[in-house]
Write a protein that holds these residues in place. Structure first.
Motif, short mmCIF file in Angstrom:
data_model
loop_
_atom_site.label_atom_id
_atom_site.label_comp_id
_atom_site.label_asym_id
_atom_site.label_seq_id
_atom_site.Cartn_x
_atom_site.Cartn_y
_atom_site.Cartn_z
N LEU A 9 5.34 -4.71 -6.41
CA LEU A 9 6.72 -4.81 -6.25
C LEU A 9 7.52 -5.78 -7.17
CD1 LEU A 9 6.39 -5.27 -2.26
CD2 LEU A 9 6.81 -2.98 -3.75
N ARG A 10 8.21 -5.28 -8.13
CA ARG A 10 8.91 -5.62 -8.84
C ARG A 10 8.13 -6.66 -9.95
NH1 ARG A 10 14.37 -5.35 -9.08
NH2 ARG A 10 14.11 -6.38 -11.02
N PRO A 11 7.09 -6.38 -10.38
CA PRO A 11 6.26 -7.35 -11.16
C PRO A 11 6.94 -7.98 -12.22
CG PRO A 11 5.89 -5.08 -11.75
CD PRO A 11 6.63 -4.97 -10.60
N ASP A 12 8.07 -7.76 -12.86
CA ASP A 12 8.95 -8.43 -13.66
C ASP A 12 9.51 -9.62 -13.04
OD1 ASP A 12 10.41 -6.43 -11.89
OD2 ASP A 12 12.20 -6.67 -13.28
N LEU A 13 9.59 -9.71 -11.67
CA LEU A 13 10.28 -10.85 -11.13
C LEU A 13 9.30 -11.52 -10.03
CD1 LEU A 13 13.52 -9.21 -9.50
CD2 LEU A 13 13.30 -10.53 -11.99
N MET A 14 8.17 -10.81 -9.89
CA MET A 14 7.22 -11.41 -8.72
C MET A 14 5.84 -11.66 -9.36
SD MET A 14 9.31 -12.25 -6.17
CE MET A 14 8.05 -12.59 -4.67
N ARG A 15 5.60 -12.86 -9.41
CA ARG A 15 4.20 -13.16 -9.91
C ARG A 15 3.73 -14.37 -9.35
NH1 ARG A 15 2.58 -15.90 -14.62
NH2 ARG A 15 4.33 -17.10 -15.42
N GLY A 34 0.77 -1.20 0.10
CA GLY A 34 0.23 -0.15 -0.16
C GLY A 34 0.68 1.21 -0.07
N ASP A 35 0.25 2.47 -0.23
CA ASP A 35 1.04 3.65 -0.26
C ASP A 35 1.53 4.11 0.84
OD1 ASP A 35 -1.44 4.40 1.04
OD2 ASP A 35 -1.94 5.94 -0.53
N ARG A 36 1.34 3.34 2.16
CA ARG A 36 1.92 3.79 3.30
C ARG A 36 2.83 2.92 3.97
NH1 ARG A 36 -2.63 6.77 7.04
NH2 ARG A 36 -3.81 7.88 5.37
N HIS A 37 3.30 1.88 3.21
CA HIS A 37 4.26 1.16 3.27
C HIS A 37 5.63 1.37 2.82
CE1 HIS A 37 6.63 -2.72 3.28
NE2 HIS A 37 5.77 -3.30 3.95
N LEU A 86 8.00 0.38 1.68
CA LEU A 86 8.48 -0.04 -0.11
C LEU A 86 7.81 0.83 -1.02
CD1 LEU A 86 9.12 -4.00 0.33
CD2 LEU A 86 10.82 -2.13 0.67
N PHE A 87 6.88 1.41 -0.81
CA PHE A 87 6.16 2.17 -1.79
C PHE A 87 6.95 2.99 -2.86
CE2 PHE A 87 3.01 4.99 -3.66
CZ PHE A 87 1.94 4.14 -4.25
N THR A 88 7.78 3.66 -2.29
CA THR A 88 8.41 4.80 -2.79
C THR A 88 9.84 4.47 -3.07
OG1 THR A 88 9.35 5.75 -0.56
CG2 THR A 88 7.23 6.58 -1.29
N VAL A 89 10.15 3.29 -3.05
CA VAL A 89 11.34 2.55 -3.65
C VAL A 89 11.59 2.43 -5.01
CG1 VAL A 89 13.39 1.02 -3.24
CG2 VAL A 89 11.75 1.61 -1.18
N PRO A 90 12.33 2.86 -5.80
CA PRO A 90 12.40 2.67 -7.32
C PRO A 90 12.48 1.24 -7.79
CG PRO A 90 13.76 4.66 -6.83
CD PRO A 90 13.34 3.93 -5.40
#
Length: 354
Positions: free
Chosen positions: A265-271, A182-185, A187-191
């Motif tokens: 979070l990293r949709p290219d790696l995690m699904r 979520g936007d309050r986590h 990790l939300f703002t980590v590129p």
């Protein structure tokens, strides 16, 4: 032991209440499942004990405990309900022009999936059997599979559950989800280019307990650091709060992505990809209406063609612990304690435990 010279409808109702108490292992949980007040449930159990002439369980400040007599009554009640259901199913085959009820359970989060064609299967089935009444309910995964296994639900639509190897599964379509926060986590703002797998695995992980463990509270360990959301909406609320990360199905996540409330979070790696199946219990082989409805479900989803299937490894997981990471399936460190097994899909679409 028993004062029962005859069994009436009220006795069946009391026995169903008792079975729910045993299965929930708690009066409070049984109250919620049955939508009854504490006083009503307690009085019902007391009435059943008087009818049977024996105490069935202990309840109160010391917690719930099932007595030996209660275990015997529970087993006998389950056999009774299974026999009643078997009779109803066989009787329905004698004359299918008469009115009959088909009980269908659907796991939460499935109906709104764009690939779901359950409504079309209902319409098609109704053309052949217009006198059949549907009784449909959306429920949690372990509730669904348990009721199908017990014969209380004729056809279930949901994920594979390895706790019930006697069930038969037919693959309908795939669902997909991504690890989100979520936007309050934090990790939300980590590129993305700075976000590592180590960061993701170190975060508190919220699992859908009814998928990953049958009784999650009994399998927690020091390596498990997140909350448990029983049901998609409960899990989503915990993720949006910023307390946890967790898998969110893509059709649920898309509007939240657009609103800026959720991030993958990293949709290219995690699904994660899970098979949605039609499931029936052993008794369904003698119940023509259940088989016909499953046939309709398979037909309408097969008509979707390849769009109903998503890219995945040679196996699909029933619980969401195994995730594809650069083409290799791994288990997140946060849930390794729970263990996981694969479920293989055979050539005819039937799902079997590996």
């Amino acid at each position: 032991m028993s004062n029962l010279s005859q069994i009436y409808d009220v006795d069946l109702k009391l026995l169903r209440y008792f079975c729910t108490i045993v299965e929930e292992r708690s009066f409070t949980a049984a109250q919620a499942a049955l939508n009854l007040s504490q006083s009503t449930l307690s009085e019902s159990l007391k009435t059943l004990e008087i009818r049977l002439g024996t105490r069935l369980c202990r309840r109160g400040p010391k917690g719930f405990k099932l007595f030996r007599e209660g275990e015997e009554v529970y087993r006998a009640a389950k056999e009774l309900f299974a026999s009643i259901e078997a009779f109803k199913q066989k009787a329905s085959n004698v004359n299918q022009s008469v009115a009959y009820e088909l009980c269908v359970g659907i796991q939460d989060g499935i109906v709104e999936n764009p690939s779901a064609r359950i409504h079309e299967a209902i319409r098609r089935f109704s053309q052949y059997y217009p006198n059949v009444r549907f009784r449909m309910e959306v429920m949690l995964g372990f509730q669904l599979t348990g009721r199908v296994a017990d014969g209380m639900v004729h056809v279930g639509i949901g994920l594979v559950n390895e706790q019930y190897p006697q069930l038969i599964y037919q693959h309908l379509f795939d669902e997909q989800g991504y690890m989100c926060c979520g936007d309050r986590h934090p990790l939300f703002t980590v590129p993305d280019d700075e976000l590592t797998m180590a960061d993701i695995e170190a975060a508190s992980y919220c699992n859908r307990g009814h998928l990953e463990y049958y009784h999650p509270e009994r399998t927690r360990s020091g390596t498990f650091s997140g909350d448990i959301g029983l049901g998609i909406q409960s899990q989503l609320a915990l993720i949006l709060s910023g307390r946890n990360i967790g898998y969110v199905l893509d059709h649920t996540a898309e509007p939240l992505f657009a609103a800026g409330a959720l991030r993958a979070l990293r949709p290219d790696l995690m699904r994660i990809v899970n098979p949605i199946t039609a499931m029936v219990g052993p008794g369904a082989a003698d119940f023509r209406l259940a088989r016909r409805f499953v046939d309709c479900l398979i037909d309408v989803h097969m008509e979707l063609g390849e769009s109903r299937l998503l890219p995945r490894p040679d196996f699909a997981t029933s619980c969401g612990m195994l995730v594809e990471h650069n083409g290799v399936c791994n288990v997140l460190a946060a849930v390794k304690a729970g263990g996981a097994r694969a479920v293989k899909s055979t050539h005819d679409g039937t799902m079997t435990a590996a």
